[in-house]
Design a protein around this motif. Sequence first.
Motif, short mmCIF file in Angstrom:
data_model
loop_
_atom_site.label_atom_id
_atom_site.label_comp_id
_atom_site.label_asym_id
_atom_site.label_seq_id
_atom_site.Cartn_x
_atom_site.Cartn_y
_atom_site.Cartn_z
N ARG A 1 4.46 6.65 -8.19
CA ARG A 1 2.90 6.65 -8.13
C ARG A 1 2.80 5.17 -7.43
NH1 ARG A 1 -0.30 5.27 -13.24
NH2 ARG A 1 0.98 4.30 -14.58
N ASN A 2 1.56 5.00 -6.79
CA ASN A 2 1.30 3.50 -6.51
C ASN A 2 0.60 2.75 -7.58
OD1 ASN A 2 0.42 1.67 -4.41
ND2 ASN A 2 -1.60 2.07 -4.92
N LEU A 3 0.90 1.59 -7.55
CA LEU A 3 0.06 0.88 -8.64
C LEU A 3 -0.25 -0.61 -8.03
CD1 LEU A 3 3.03 0.69 -11.54
CD2 LEU A 3 0.93 2.05 -11.19
N VAL A 4 -0.04 -0.73 -6.70
CA VAL A 4 -0.72 -1.83 -5.92
C VAL A 4 -2.17 -1.60 -5.57
CG1 VAL A 4 -0.21 -3.31 -3.99
CG2 VAL A 4 1.62 -2.33 -5.23
N THR A 5 -2.97 -2.53 -5.86
CA THR A 5 -4.46 -2.47 -5.43
C THR A 5 -4.68 -3.46 -4.35
OG1 THR A 5 -5.01 -1.35 -7.57
CG2 THR A 5 -6.97 -2.44 -6.20
N GLY A 6 -5.20 -3.09 -3.19
CA GLY A 6 -5.33 -4.17 -2.18
C GLY A 6 -6.25 -5.45 -2.55
N ALA A 7 -7.08 -5.28 -3.44
CA ALA A 7 -8.17 -6.46 -3.66
C ALA A 7 -7.27 -7.70 -4.44
CB ALA A 7 -9.20 -5.89 -4.41
N THR A 8 -6.01 -7.12 -5.04
CA THR A 8 -5.46 -8.03 -5.86
C THR A 8 -4.06 -8.61 -5.18
OG1 THR A 8 -3.47 -6.46 -6.77
CG2 THR A 8 -5.82 -6.47 -7.90
N THR A 9 -3.92 -8.17 -3.78
CA THR A 9 -2.63 -8.29 -3.19
C THR A 9 -2.51 -9.44 -2.15
OG1 THR A 9 -2.20 -5.84 -3.43
CG2 THR A 9 -1.15 -7.08 -1.37
N MET A 10 -1.40 -10.09 -1.99
CA MET A 10 -0.90 -11.04 -0.69
C MET A 10 0.48 -10.77 -0.23
SD MET A 10 -0.68 -15.03 -1.18
CE MET A 10 -2.41 -15.25 -1.70
N PHE A 11 0.47 -10.93 0.91
CA PHE A 11 1.74 -10.56 1.47
C PHE A 11 2.05 -11.60 2.56
CE2 PHE A 11 -1.37 -8.12 3.71
CZ PHE A 11 -1.14 -8.23 5.09
N ARG A 12 3.19 -11.61 2.94
CA ARG A 12 3.71 -12.46 4.17
C ARG A 12 3.38 -11.42 5.43
NH1 ARG A 12 7.00 -16.75 2.58
NH2 ARG A 12 8.16 -16.33 0.70
N LYS A 13 2.86 -12.51 6.41
CA LYS A 13 2.39 -11.63 7.62
C LYS A 13 3.57 -10.96 8.34
CE LYS A 13 -0.11 -12.43 11.93
NZ LYS A 13 -0.51 -13.42 13.17
N THR A 14 4.86 -11.43 8.20
CA THR A 14 5.98 -10.88 8.70
C THR A 14 6.16 -9.61 8.42
OG1 THR A 14 7.16 -11.69 6.87
CG2 THR A 14 7.17 -13.09 8.84
N LEU A 15 5.31 -9.04 7.04
CA LEU A 15 5.70 -7.52 6.95
C LEU A 15 4.76 -6.71 7.90
CD1 LEU A 15 5.68 -5.08 5.05
CD2 LEU A 15 3.54 -6.05 3.70
N LEU A 16 3.77 -7.28 8.66
CA LEU A 16 3.25 -6.49 9.64
C LEU A 16 4.11 -6.20 10.69
CD1 LEU A 16 -0.37 -8.37 9.76
CD2 LEU A 16 0.23 -6.33 8.44
N ASP A 17 5.11 -6.75 10.97
CA ASP A 17 5.99 -6.39 12.23
C ASP A 17 6.69 -5.04 11.73
OD1 ASP A 17 5.68 -8.93 13.03
OD2 ASP A 17 7.78 -9.80 12.24
N THR A 18 6.70 -4.74 10.71
CA THR A 18 7.40 -3.01 10.41
C THR A 18 6.32 -2.18 9.93
OG1 THR A 18 7.92 -4.10 8.26
CG2 THR A 18 9.58 -3.90 9.71
N ALA A 19 5.14 -2.98 9.21
CA ALA A 19 4.15 -1.89 8.56
C ALA A 19 2.90 -1.47 9.51
CB ALA A 19 3.53 -2.64 7.40
N LEU A 20 2.68 -2.24 10.79
CA LEU A 20 1.94 -1.69 11.73
C LEU A 20 2.71 -0.90 12.99
CD1 LEU A 20 0.17 -5.14 12.53
CD2 LEU A 20 -0.71 -3.40 11.43
#
Length: 327
Positions: A166-185
Amino acid sequence: MALDVSVALCTRNGARYLPEQIRSICTQTPLPREIVLSDDGSTDDTLAVVRDTLAQCGVADQVALRVFSNTPPLGVTRNFEQAVRACSHELVALCDQDDAWHPGRLARMVAQFEARPDLLLLHTDARLVDAELKPLGSTLFHALEVQPAELAAIAGGEAFGVLLRRNLVTGATTMFRKTLLDTALPFAPEWVHDEWLAAVAAAIGRVDVLPEPTIDYRQHASNQIGARRLTLSEKMAKAFAERGDKHVARLRRAEALLQRLQQLGARVPAAYLEAQRAKVEHQRFRAELPAARPLRLLPILIEAARGRYARFGRGGHAIAQDLLERG
């Protein structure tokens, strides 16, 4: 090396709540370098409120503001996708219009990324508050019934296995490296943005959690996505609800993630790919259960004996749901 932060702020008719959120961002140390505001067709003074509050805080010359106005609206996930695409800096903090960040939040999270080059995404707990920011005496993780074993697994580098259930990650609490977008987009249309970012991040890198609240997470009638712990009677009502098409939707989500992981090739451990394939099979099993309850009993018992309800869902909760749902 110090890492700079972009804030991806998505809005829609948020003029009532935005002053507190913007002020809470303006008091962070370090300040974010920019706020990318993606507004989804607001008809109130949302944009003016953001600009005015930044000016009142005296940081307009330190925090760049980039604005996108969507007509017609894009919807929550596409709105956030537009915002994060436009972010310029190494770290991206997702931001809802109606919350408020705790003092020191940004410094606490940035320090984690600076100390841990392998860290790809970090999320936290949140304090639940009412429309006037008065504490409700609970937290987001309490509402989600997050278990210590789940937090320990994430901290131990096993976030992918936790998120399979199940998901436990809520966007309003989240920070990520921009490099994640290379694979997530691009974000898969079957998914909500925060769940998708977390799943992809866990598949290719390190996801971690801070178990303490770092924001006030406002609960009110206009929440697009909120959090509240269900009562026993509400859980029972949910268990006996119509099956509808939710299991088919979950299957489509699992298939979309599997497709993306396959596209990423060697970046995804073979064990994760195999686990996601098994998750797809389990979701297909649930989607194809017969409408008549008595006919479900034996196949559900067999699936439970194989351990898939425990591995890919909430165990007994999911078994009860599949046994009791109507239709």
